[in-house]
Design a protein around this motif. Structure first.
Motif, PDB file in Angstrom:
ATOM      1  N   LEU A 150       0.807  -1.212   0.000  1.00  0.00           N
ATOM      2  CA  LEU A 150       0.000   0.000   0.000  1.00  0.00           C
ATOM      3  C   LEU A 150       0.846   1.271   0.000  1.00  0.00           C
ATOM      4  O   LEU A 150       0.532   2.219  -0.720  1.00  0.00           O
ATOM      5  CB  LEU A 150      -0.957  -0.001   1.198  1.00  0.00           C
ATOM      6  CG  LEU A 150      -2.120  -0.976   1.108  1.00  0.00           C
ATOM      7  CD1 LEU A 150      -2.781  -1.163   2.467  1.00  0.00           C
ATOM      8  CD2 LEU A 150      -3.138  -0.503   0.070  1.00  0.00           C
ATOM      9  N   VAL A 151       1.893   1.293   0.787  1.00  0.00           N
ATOM     10  CA  VAL A 151       2.677   2.527   0.895  1.00  0.00           C
ATOM     11  C   VAL A 151       3.693   2.677  -0.242  1.00  0.00           C
ATOM     12  O   VAL A 151       4.248   3.759  -0.419  1.00  0.00           O
ATOM     13  CB  VAL A 151       3.367   2.674   2.276  1.00  0.00           C
ATOM     14  CG1 VAL A 151       2.330   2.665   3.396  1.00  0.00           C
ATOM     15  CG2 VAL A 151       4.433   1.619   2.492  1.00  0.00           C
ATOM     16  N   ASN A 152       3.896   1.627  -1.009  1.00  0.00           N
ATOM     17  CA  ASN A 152       4.837   1.698  -2.117  1.00  0.00           C
ATOM     18  C   ASN A 152       4.149   1.627  -3.484  1.00  0.00           C
ATOM     19  O   ASN A 152       4.821   1.554  -4.504  1.00  0.00           O
ATOM     20  CB  ASN A 152       5.899   0.596  -1.991  1.00  0.00           C
ATOM     21  CG  ASN A 152       6.830   0.872  -0.858  1.00  0.00           C
ATOM     22  OD1 ASN A 152       7.622   1.806  -0.900  1.00  0.00           O
ATOM     23  ND2 ASN A 152       6.717   0.088   0.203  1.00  0.00           N
ATOM     24  N   ALA A 153       2.822   1.646  -3.486  1.00  0.00           N
ATOM     25  CA  ALA A 153       2.094   1.609  -4.743  1.00  0.00           C
ATOM     26  C   ALA A 153       2.251   2.950  -5.462  1.00  0.00           C
ATOM     27  O   ALA A 153       2.270   4.000  -4.827  1.00  0.00           O
ATOM     28  CB  ALA A 153       0.609   1.337  -4.480  1.00  0.00           C
ATOM     29  N   PRO A 154       2.396   2.904  -6.778  1.00  0.00           N
ATOM     30  CA  PRO A 154       2.482   4.164  -7.528  1.00  0.00           C
ATOM     31  C   PRO A 154       1.212   4.992  -7.317  1.00  0.00           C
ATOM     32  O   PRO A 154       0.131   4.447  -7.241  1.00  0.00           O
ATOM     33  CB  PRO A 154       2.593   3.728  -8.990  1.00  0.00           C
ATOM     34  CG  PRO A 154       2.785   2.260  -8.976  1.00  0.00           C
ATOM     35  CD  PRO A 154       2.433   1.740  -7.636  1.00  0.00           C
TER      36      PRO A 154
END
Length: 155
Positions: A150-154
């Motif tokens: 979730l925190v690394n999704a574009p």
């Protein structure tokens, strides 16, 4: 039955990854689900916080009852989950840390015969406390991976 070293290490430290996973992430991103109706990273953290409480209750039942059976836990159906979802991040992290101390204090006091006691998981059947502990850290790891995604999704 012993708590083997890799399980002990994960119980002691795995939850600490949350702070590293979310370092530098905006509040907006923490609160944004990947899809409508899905949990955000913050919801996953709230789930980890309340699930520790559920887990401790289950451990006490296994210790004190003969082969208790448990229903599947569903955070969306748990009225206690809603207040956790509204907690500030720092409070959630403090709750997770305190919950982990409670779990560790409980399990380190158990004898081998107590660690061998059985609780019935709705999907995996008869599990000893040691296997419940393994399930706990694997469940937590699943949510840590979800938080990572979730925190690394574009954006």
């Amino acid at each position: 039955m012993n708590i083997y070293p890799s399980l002990s290490q994960r119980l002691n430290t795995q939850h600490q990854a949350i702070q590293q996973l979310i370092a530098g992430v905006s509040t907006q991103q923490l609160n944004t689900p990947m899809a409508p109706g899905k949990w955000s990273a913050l919801d996953n953290i709230a789930h980890l916080a309340i699930y520790q409480k559920i887990f401790v209750e289950r451990m006490h039942r296994i210790i004190n009852e003969d082969t208790p059976a448990f229903e599947r836990y569903n955070g969306d159906l748990d009225p206690e989950f809603t207040p956790y979802r509204s907690m500030p991040l720092t409070d959630l992290l403090d709750t997770i840390e305190a919950g982990r101390v409670t779990i560790l204090n409980l399990i380190t006091q158990l004898s081998d015969s107590q660690l061998s006691r059985i609780g019935i998981h709705p999907r995996y059947g008869n599990l000893t406390i040691v296997k419940w502990l393994e399930f706990f850290v694997l469940h937590e790891a699943h949510h840590l991976f979800t938080i990572f995604q979730l925190v690394n999704a574009p954006q």
